[in-house]
Design an enzyme around this catalytic site. Structure first.
Site, PDB file in Angstrom:
ATOM      1  N   LYS A   1       0.820  -1.216   0.000  1.00  0.00           N
ATOM      2  CA  LYS A   1       0.000   0.000   0.000  1.00  0.00           C
ATOM      3  C   LYS A   1       0.851   1.262   0.000  1.00  0.00           C
ATOM      4  CE  LYS A   1      -3.985  -1.964   2.209  1.00  0.00           C
ATOM      5  NZ  LYS A   1      -5.354  -1.852   2.003  1.00  0.00           N
TER       6      LYS A   1
ATOM      7  N   GLU B   1      -1.917   6.886   8.529  1.00  0.00           N
ATOM      8  CA  GLU B   1      -2.659   7.727   7.616  1.00  0.00           C
ATOM      9  C   GLU B   1      -3.584   8.640   8.390  1.00  0.00           C
ATOM     10  OE1 GLU B   1      -5.224   5.787   4.564  1.00  0.00           O
ATOM     11  OE2 GLU B   1      -3.253   5.468   3.658  1.00  0.00           O
TER      12      GLU B   1
ATOM     13  N   ARG C   1      -7.242  -7.704  -8.779  1.00  0.00           N
ATOM     14  CA  ARG C   1      -8.001  -8.952  -8.926  1.00  0.00           C
ATOM     15  C   ARG C   1      -9.446  -8.584  -9.216  1.00  0.00           C
ATOM     16  NH1 ARG C   1     -10.869  -8.312  -4.084  1.00  0.00           N
ATOM     17  NH2 ARG C   1      -9.604  -7.335  -2.467  1.00  0.00           N
TER      18      ARG C   1
HETATM   19  P1  ADP Z   1     -13.398  -6.542  -2.173  1.00  0.00           P
HETATM   20  O1  ADP Z   1     -12.303  -5.608  -1.816  1.00  0.00           O
HETATM   21  O2  ADP Z   1     -13.065  -7.539  -3.214  1.00  0.00           O
HETATM   22  O3  ADP Z   1     -14.669  -5.899  -2.402  1.00  0.00           O
HETATM   23  P2  ADP Z   1     -13.302  -7.128   0.515  1.00  0.00           P
HETATM   24  O4  ADP Z   1     -12.198  -6.129   0.566  1.00  0.00           O
HETATM   25  O5  ADP Z   1     -14.436  -6.976   1.413  1.00  0.00           O
HETATM   26  O6  ADP Z   1     -13.731  -7.365  -0.939  1.00  0.00           O
HETATM   27  O7  ADP Z   1     -12.762  -8.557   0.724  1.00  0.00           O
HETATM   28  C1  ADP Z   1     -11.511  -8.608   1.159  1.00  0.00           C
HETATM   29  C2  ADP Z   1     -11.032  -9.972   1.148  1.00  0.00           C
HETATM   30  O8  ADP Z   1     -11.944 -10.820   1.833  1.00  0.00           O
HETATM   31  C3  ADP Z   1     -10.926 -10.534  -0.178  1.00  0.00           C
HETATM   32  O9  ADP Z   1      -9.745 -10.109  -0.794  1.00  0.00           O
HETATM   33  C4  ADP Z   1     -10.820 -11.927   0.264  1.00  0.00           C
HETATM   34  O10 ADP Z   1      -9.588 -12.086   0.903  1.00  0.00           O
HETATM   35  C5  ADP Z   1     -11.772 -12.098   1.357  1.00  0.00           C
HETATM   36  N1  ADP Z   1     -13.049 -12.687   1.008  1.00  0.00           N
HETATM   37  C6  ADP Z   1     -14.244 -12.133   1.112  1.00  0.00           C
HETATM   38  N2  ADP Z   1     -15.186 -13.002   0.770  1.00  0.00           N
HETATM   39  C7  ADP Z   1     -14.585 -14.144   0.437  1.00  0.00           C
HETATM   40  C8  ADP Z   1     -15.014 -15.424  -0.002  1.00  0.00           C
HETATM   41  N3  ADP Z   1     -16.288 -15.721  -0.170  1.00  0.00           N
HETATM   42  N4  ADP Z   1     -14.107 -16.351  -0.256  1.00  0.00           N
HETATM   43  C9  ADP Z   1     -12.818 -16.080  -0.083  1.00  0.00           C
HETATM   44  N5  ADP Z   1     -12.353 -14.914   0.329  1.00  0.00           N
HETATM   45  C10 ADP Z   1     -13.212 -13.945   0.586  1.00  0.00           C
HETATM   46  P1  ADP Z   2      -8.339  -3.009   2.611  1.00  0.00           P
HETATM   47  O1  ADP Z   2      -7.154  -3.519   1.891  1.00  0.00           O
HETATM   48  O2  ADP Z   2      -8.512  -3.624   3.928  1.00  0.00           O
HETATM   49  O3  ADP Z   2      -9.543  -2.995   1.740  1.00  0.00           O
HETATM   50  P2  ADP Z   2      -8.323  -0.115   2.337  1.00  0.00           P
HETATM   51  O4  ADP Z   2      -7.110   0.729   2.304  1.00  0.00           O
HETATM   52  O5  ADP Z   2      -9.045  -0.283   1.073  1.00  0.00           O
HETATM   53  O6  ADP Z   2      -7.944  -1.503   2.993  1.00  0.00           O
HETATM   54  O7  ADP Z   2      -9.314   0.470   3.433  1.00  0.00           O
HETATM   55  C1  ADP Z   2     -10.464  -0.202   3.791  1.00  0.00           C
HETATM   56  C2  ADP Z   2     -11.510   0.786   4.225  1.00  0.00           C
HETATM   57  O8  ADP Z   2     -11.063   1.582   5.307  1.00  0.00           O
HETATM   58  C3  ADP Z   2     -11.895   1.777   3.169  1.00  0.00           C
HETATM   59  O9  ADP Z   2     -12.908   1.286   2.355  1.00  0.00           O
HETATM   60  C4  ADP Z   2     -12.369   2.969   3.985  1.00  0.00           C
HETATM   61  O10 ADP Z   2     -13.704   2.804   4.389  1.00  0.00           O
HETATM   62  C5  ADP Z   2     -11.518   2.901   5.184  1.00  0.00           C
HETATM   63  N1  ADP Z   2     -10.371   3.797   5.100  1.00  0.00           N
HETATM   64  C6  ADP Z   2      -9.211   3.558   4.488  1.00  0.00           C
HETATM   65  N2  ADP Z   2      -8.376   4.591   4.631  1.00  0.00           N
HETATM   66  C7  ADP Z   2      -9.030   5.509   5.371  1.00  0.00           C
HETATM   67  C8  ADP Z   2      -8.690   6.810   5.895  1.00  0.00           C
HETATM   68  N3  ADP Z   2      -7.499   7.347   5.693  1.00  0.00           N
HETATM   69  N4  ADP Z   2      -9.634   7.461   6.600  1.00  0.00           N
HETATM   70  C9  ADP Z   2     -10.827   6.913   6.830  1.00  0.00           C
HETATM   71  N5  ADP Z   2     -11.196   5.703   6.386  1.00  0.00           N
HETATM   72  C10 ADP Z   2     -10.314   5.009   5.661  1.00  0.00           C
HETATM   73 MG    MG Z   3      -9.861  -1.874   0.058  1.00  0.00          MG
END
Ligand code: ADP
Ligand code: ADP
Ligand code: MG
Length: 661
Positions: free
Chosen positions: A116, A200, A291
């Site tokens: 990240k 962050e 992905r």
């Molecule tokens: P996305 O970012 O694809 O919308 P999320 O961030 O909520 O979904 O999901 C994060 C992770 O949760 C996926 O990368 C995967 O690791 C896991 N995950 C969620 N649902 C499933 C599932 N049904 N089978 C396997 N892994 C899952």
């Molecule tokens: P992940 O890999 O777990 O999906 P992300 O970086 O996409 O991680 O963050 C997941 C969620 O956390 C985001 O969808 C958002 O709702 C929240 N988030 C991420 N960064 C911030 C931030 N700097 N401030 C507030 N919320 C955040």
């Molecule tokens: Mg995310």
């Protein structure tokens, strides 16, 4: 196009990929762990290979076993799905080395975006705004503290290798930073084998808006519009939709443009998602997922495209099927994630056998994505998502109503699900208006988590399911007097008492058999009742002229009843008496579910206060804090970090507190 595709995943996404492959005339190969040998994905695939024991680490994360299955089956391509190995650079590279096509971006793009910190640096260089923060290599607590003071509080601790919300911690005050770093590092190490963290600026209530992008090896790159995934709980998406409601077209164009800039900067190919948070008209890049995304179906519904088909075509070396002007979006689509979890117990995952698992009939406006069937077991080994319910319509209101209707017809028994929570969320006023932000669920948890007592008709369903006969077997004499089981007997009316425990409240129902039929007494009220068994073992119930269809499952502890409006669990009163007795034995601290001890925060002899965190249990990919049920002194610790524990296992013993004897 390749001939045979191996899906290195399980559950709904494995089934989803198999369906498209089959439509394109590609043979499919499933891989499965010992826990999944009878799964739907295995049944759907043309061939299947076992790759190891149930724990993901030994099976779905075992790249060698998967590549061996690819070799044995002769699969020429591998689709990673999401989760598991889907963002693993080494796996993508190993596929190439084994001469199998990896259905996804080049390993280099996965590598860059999987970090990240590196991803943000790249976005910044490409001229895309990022959230201010610390992304340095130096990982000492002292460095973090200094950087945190620069950034200012509140801030967010994030895992550099993060995903699925794991490793993220909000820190409100400097004195909370140390503990947050420690637990985030532990969760990230367990989940990703990489404990590096970054800091962050934490935005309190942004929207999560993401752009679907697609590239091919000829340098073509397009976007497939945006999705809003702001309805989140603890950084995990709950409801997703497309398009993002209420965003000005100019801002959307900026987002598409920024997403393409980021994708171009990593020479992206195949499906990817560029995620942003948006606050007060400003947007910030947060990460790119290299992905297919869980919520890709909402994009498919508004564009009419099959994203898995695009993935397969691009991976096979074809050009993107459409150029930007040819990609149109129409109407609105919304997806709800149905989880096996208990909103009434802080969303604790729930495991068990799906005694009832029913969805409405599909049509062009409704898709159900699941890898489970009625009778299947939901285990502690994998993600607790049961299904995705995806609905579309000409506008947001129609899509939302369609989704709500589908959820009302959805029945889950045997595990506790978040269905009622989803129904409440869809009806929540701000959500209805499209005024969603990532803190909406947290702010309204009181109204969204279940609290209603069971209505009379639910109690009636529980009682009547005990006396109503199944449908007669074909060929049996339907009119034989010996078949009647309505309880009628010669002489006086017969009655049976049921005493239920409805979340701590005693509910008494008296069932009365009379020559005129059944009636139920709720205290002084006596209501005529009627019930019969429907297809699929559901029950039609009539109580005082009101009709409902109920799914009921009994076990030794009581009944679970699902109606259109809600699902309830009723204990048998003697069972609740037993539980209450157990709970008053001071100091019992038990595992609420099977898992592994991630950390022990206390030592023997420590004095603790009620609510203090004693241990951390890791189960179903998340960490669960186990807190002290009362003040007291830790007199014994039964497990150490790393130990597996069974549900109900006594973790430690508390004594000497107020409630101790
Ligand atoms: P996305 O970012 O694809 O919308 P999320 O961030 O909520 O979904 O999901 C994060 C992770 O949760 C996926 O990368 C995967 O690791 C896991 N995950 C969620 N649902 C499933 C599932 N049904 N089978 C396997 N892994 C899952
Ligand atoms: P992940 O890999 O777990 O999906 P992300 O970086 O996409 O991680 O963050 C997941 C969620 O956390 C985001 O969808 C958002 O709702 C929240 N988030 C991420 N960064 C911030 C931030 N700097 N401030 C507030 N919320 C955040
Ligand atoms: Mg995310």
């Amino acid at each position: 196009m390749f001939k045979k595709l191996l899906i290195a995943n399980r559950g709904e996404i494995a089934c989803r990929v198999i369906r498209t492959a089959r439509r394109l005339g590609i043979k499919t190969v499933a891989v499965y762990s010992a826990a999944d040998s009878r799964s739907l994905a295995v049944a759907l695939a043309d061939e299947a290979y076992e790759i190891g024991p149930a724990p993901a680490h030994d099976s779905y994360l075992n790249a060698q076993a998967i590549l061996t299955a690819a070799r044995r089956s002769g699969a020429d391509a591998i689709h990673p799905g999401y989760g598991f190995l889907s963002e693993n650079t080494a796996f993508a590279a190993a596929c190439a080395k084994a001469s199998r096509i990896y259905v996804g971006p080049p390993a280099k793009a996965i590598h860059t975006m999987g970090d990240k910190a590196a991803a943000k640096a790249l976005a910044e260089k490409a001229g895309v705004p990022v959230v201010p923060g610390y992304r340095g290599e130096r990982q000492h607590a002292a460095i973090f503290a200094t950087e945190a003071a620069h950034i200012g509080y509140p801030l967010l601790v994030k895992a550099v290798a993060g995903g699925g919300g794991r490793g993220a911690r909000v820190v409100e005050r400097p004195n909370e930073l140390g503990a947050a770093l420690e637990s985030a590092c532990r969760e990230a190490t367990a989940a990703f084998g990489d404990g590096r963290l970054m800091l962050e600026k934490y935005l309190r209530a942004p929207r999560h808006v993401e752009v679907q992008v697609f590239g091919d090896r000829f340098g073509n790159l397009v976007h497939l519009y945006a999705r809003d995934c702001s309805a989140q709980r603890r950084y995990q998406k709950v409801i997703e939709e497309a398009p993002a409601p209420g965003l000005p077209p100019a801002l959307l164009r900026q987002l598409y443009d920024a997403a393409l800039k980021v994708a171009r900067a990593v020479k992206y190919q195949n499906a990817g998602t560029v995620e942003f948070i948006v606050e007060r008209g400003k947007f910030y890049f947060i990460e790119m997922n290299t992905r297919l995304q869980v919520e890709h179906a909402v994009t498919e519904m508004i564009t009419g495209l099959d994203l898995v088909e695009w993935q397969l075509r691009v991976a096979a070396g074809e050009k993107l099927p459409l150029k930007q002007p040819g990609i149109r979006a129409r109407g609105h689509a919304m997806e709800a994630r149905l989880y096996a979890e208990d909103p009434g117990r802080d969303f604790l995952p729930s495991i068990g056998r799906l005694t009832r698992f029913h969805f409405p009939l599909l049509d062009t406006d409704l898709r159900i994505e699941t890898g489970l069937r009625q009778g299947d077991e939901v285990t502690e080994f994998y993600d607790p998502m049961l299904a995705k319910i995806v609905a579309s319509g000409s506008d947001r209101r129609t899509a939302r109503e369609r989704l709500r209707a589908a959820l009302r017809q959805t029945r889950v028994l045997g595990v506790i699900s978040n269905r009622d929570f989803l129904l409440r969320l869809l009806a929540q006023p701000a959500f209805r208006r499209g005024a969603v932000d990532t803190a909406l669920i947290g702010r309204n948890l009181g109204q969204l988590a279940p609290h209603d007592p069971a209505p009379d008709i639910a109690l009636a369903a529980a009682v009547l399911s005990r006396v109503v006969t199944r449908r007669p077997k074909p060929g049996a004499d339907r009119f034989s007097p010996w078949r009647l089981r309505d309880g009628w007997q010669i002489g006086d009316a017969r009655t049976t008492d049921f005493v239920f425990d409805d979340r701590g409240t005693k509910r008494r129902v008296c069932l009365r058999f009379t020559p005129d039929g059944l009636s139920l007494e709720f205290g002084r009220r006596r209501l005529p009742a009627l019930a019969w068994v429907l297809d699929g073992d559901d029950l039609a119930v009539e109580l005082d002229g009101r009709r409902a269809e109920a799914s009921v499952a009994w076990d030794e502890h009581g009944a679970q009843i699902a109606l259109e409006d809600g699902t309830w669990r009723l204990g048998l009163a003697d069972e609740s008496a037993r539980r209450a007795a157990a709970a008053t034995v001071a100091g019992r601290v038990v595992a609420p579910m099977p898992g592994k001890i991630a950390a022990v925060h206390v030592t023997k002899g420590a004095r603790v206060t009620r609510g203090q965190i004693l241990l951390v249990l890791e189960a179903m990919k998340m960490e669960h804090a186990i807190t002290a049920p009362s003040d007291g002194v830790v007199t014994d610790i039964r497990y150490a970090a790393g130990d597996p524990v069974a549900e109900g296992a006594e973790l430690l013993v508390l004594g000497g507190g107020k409630e101790a004897r």
